[in-house]
Design an enzyme around this catalytic site. Sequence first.
Site, PDB file in Angstrom:
ATOM      1  N   TRP A 155      33.474  14.589   1.181  1.00  0.00           N
ATOM      2  CA  TRP A 155      32.379  14.780   0.230  1.00  0.00           C
ATOM      3  C   TRP A 155      31.856  16.207   0.297  1.00  0.00           C
ATOM      4  O   TRP A 155      31.128  16.563   1.228  1.00  0.00           O
ATOM      5  CB  TRP A 155      31.245  13.785   0.544  1.00  0.00           C
ATOM      6  CG  TRP A 155      31.671  12.367   0.367  1.00  0.00           C
ATOM      7  CD1 TRP A 155      31.682  11.658  -0.794  1.00  0.00           C
ATOM      8  CD2 TRP A 155      32.156  11.474   1.384  1.00  0.00           C
ATOM      9  NE1 TRP A 155      32.143  10.386  -0.572  1.00  0.00           N
ATOM     10  CE2 TRP A 155      32.451  10.239   0.750  1.00  0.00           C
ATOM     11  CE3 TRP A 155      32.387  11.591   2.756  1.00  0.00           C
ATOM     12  CZ2 TRP A 155      32.948   9.138   1.445  1.00  0.00           C
ATOM     13  CZ3 TRP A 155      32.887  10.494   3.446  1.00  0.00           C
ATOM     14  CH2 TRP A 155      33.155   9.276   2.791  1.00  0.00           C
ATOM     15  N   HIS A 176      27.393  10.175  -3.109  1.00  0.00           N
ATOM     16  CA  HIS A 176      27.862   8.865  -3.579  1.00  0.00           C
ATOM     17  C   HIS A 176      26.673   7.905  -3.610  1.00  0.00           C
ATOM     18  O   HIS A 176      25.570   8.269  -3.166  1.00  0.00           O
ATOM     19  CB  HIS A 176      29.016   8.324  -2.715  1.00  0.00           C
ATOM     20  CG  HIS A 176      28.776   8.368  -1.231  1.00  0.00           C
ATOM     21  ND1 HIS A 176      29.681   7.924  -0.302  1.00  0.00           N
ATOM     22  CD2 HIS A 176      27.712   8.803  -0.496  1.00  0.00           C
ATOM     23  CE1 HIS A 176      29.209   8.086   0.924  1.00  0.00           C
ATOM     24  NE2 HIS A 176      28.024   8.617   0.834  1.00  0.00           N
ATOM     25  N   ARG A 202      28.358  16.666  -6.389  1.00  0.00           N
ATOM     26  CA  ARG A 202      29.270  17.259  -5.410  1.00  0.00           C
ATOM     27  C   ARG A 202      29.394  18.759  -5.657  1.00  0.00           C
ATOM     28  O   ARG A 202      29.355  19.215  -6.806  1.00  0.00           O
ATOM     29  CB  ARG A 202      30.655  16.617  -5.501  1.00  0.00           C
ATOM     30  CG  ARG A 202      30.609  15.123  -5.250  1.00  0.00           C
ATOM     31  CD  ARG A 202      31.512  14.631  -4.181  1.00  0.00           C
ATOM     32  NE  ARG A 202      31.325  13.189  -4.042  1.00  0.00           N
ATOM     33  CZ  ARG A 202      32.313  12.299  -4.064  1.00  0.00           C
ATOM     34  NH1 ARG A 202      33.559  12.694  -4.179  1.00  0.00           N
ATOM     35  NH2 ARG A 202      32.047  11.010  -3.923  1.00  0.00           N
ATOM     36  N   GLN A 216      28.292   6.836 -10.190  1.00  0.00           N
ATOM     37  CA  GLN A 216      29.024   5.827  -9.420  1.00  0.00           C
ATOM     38  C   GLN A 216      28.309   4.499  -9.585  1.00  0.00           C
ATOM     39  O   GLN A 216      27.116   4.456  -9.888  1.00  0.00           O
ATOM     40  CB  GLN A 216      29.059   6.192  -7.929  1.00  0.00           C
ATOM     41  CG  GLN A 216      30.167   7.156  -7.563  1.00  0.00           C
ATOM     42  CD  GLN A 216      30.397   7.241  -6.052  1.00  0.00           C
ATOM     43  OE1 GLN A 216      29.644   6.673  -5.249  1.00  0.00           O
ATOM     44  NE2 GLN A 216      31.436   7.970  -5.676  1.00  0.00           N
ATOM     45  N   VAL A 259      33.590   1.205   6.002  1.00  0.00           N
ATOM     46  CA  VAL A 259      34.185  -0.130   5.836  1.00  0.00           C
ATOM     47  C   VAL A 259      35.356  -0.298   6.799  1.00  0.00           C
ATOM     48  O   VAL A 259      36.008   0.666   7.199  1.00  0.00           O
ATOM     49  CB  VAL A 259      34.675  -0.375   4.389  1.00  0.00           C
ATOM     50  CG1 VAL A 259      33.508  -0.672   3.467  1.00  0.00           C
ATOM     51  CG2 VAL A 259      35.491   0.795   3.864  1.00  0.00           C
ATOM     52  N   ALA A 313      31.728  -4.224   0.361  1.00  0.00           N
ATOM     53  CA  ALA A 313      31.134  -3.166  -0.453  1.00  0.00           C
ATOM     54  C   ALA A 313      32.231  -2.575  -1.329  1.00  0.00           C
ATOM     55  O   ALA A 313      33.413  -2.672  -1.010  1.00  0.00           O
ATOM     56  CB  ALA A 313      30.526  -2.084   0.426  1.00  0.00           C
TER      57      ALA A 313
END
Length: 345
Positions: A155, A176, A202, A216, A259, A313
């Site tokens: 990112w 994000h 970004r 997003q 995740v 997620a």
Amino acid sequence: MADDATILLDQALRDLEAAADEPAVEAWRIAVLGRNGSLNALMSRIGAIPTDERRAFGAAANQMKQQMEAAFAERNEALRRASLERETAQAIDVTLPGRPLAIGHYHPTTQIVREISGIFERMGFSVVEGPEVEWDYYNFEALNIPKDHPARDMWDTIWVSPEGPRAEKPMLMRTHTSPMQVRVMEQTEPPIRVIVPGRCYRYEATDATHESMFYQIEGLAVDEGIGLADLKGTLYEFARQMFGEQRKVRFRCDYFPFVEPGVDMSIDCFKCDGKGCRTCKNSGWIEILGAGMVHPEVLRRAGYDPDRYTGFAFGMGPERVAMLRYGIEDIRLFYANDLRFLRQF
Ligand code: DAH
């Protein structure tokens, strides 16, 4: 004498013709037909006229008077009509058709965000929004992305704190919508089912597929006993509603620090049904989102017991969805504010 009368009449009629408005006509009336007007002055000279001519003179004078009165009435009427015409020319013609209002419509991003949100709302998700200026903590730290961890390179960040990431409490433009996972978990108890649409930023060299500002849509579901099958079932249903009943989905391993396991989801190309075309770059598959099971570390930081609660997620880019659907080839078109582009949707 008779000549005087003719001259008077001619002159009077010409003056009347030249009287341009109602006050001028009224002044003419007083000067000519009034008690001390020129007509009476002419009449008063009757005494000087030989007796045998008086009858003729009287008759001529009377006729002249009638003529002048008629001319006066006519002139008055003409002026009245002209002023009425002027007035009606300025008046509103209520029988004209109205001017149509230019009706706008939602921005293509808004349309897609609403459509995607609607699908998840019908599956029981609520829509929440979060801050676009975010703490380093929520954007990275709490999502299992420590300082100086190479994963931060995923990112490119616009820092708001002047000292940048070295500040004591670094602040940034969220890269994000994932930080809202943590904020929602901190503020509510399971079960959780939310989606988070919103702008992200970004530090990006822009090109056809990269913008420094874009949207997003994040999704989060946390409860007891949630497994990967729930993730797959939910996202599969989304893909079918969004891209068509026949859609197949494919999950592959991917890495996101927050995740475990992490996946990316592709759908078989809705343009060519998987045969291979421009839209899917001949692969037959289109990658549409990242997802995974919420990392135990993320749950723990948010104050949840990861032995009791699990969750999934996901995150996707609505502009990308719109680009695929409408065949838009440059993401920069979305925010260039060119009406020729926007009016097409
Ligand atoms: N936040 C990720 C990104 O910007 C996208 C994402 C991937 C979100 C996986 C998720 C997820 O919630 O599980 O690249």
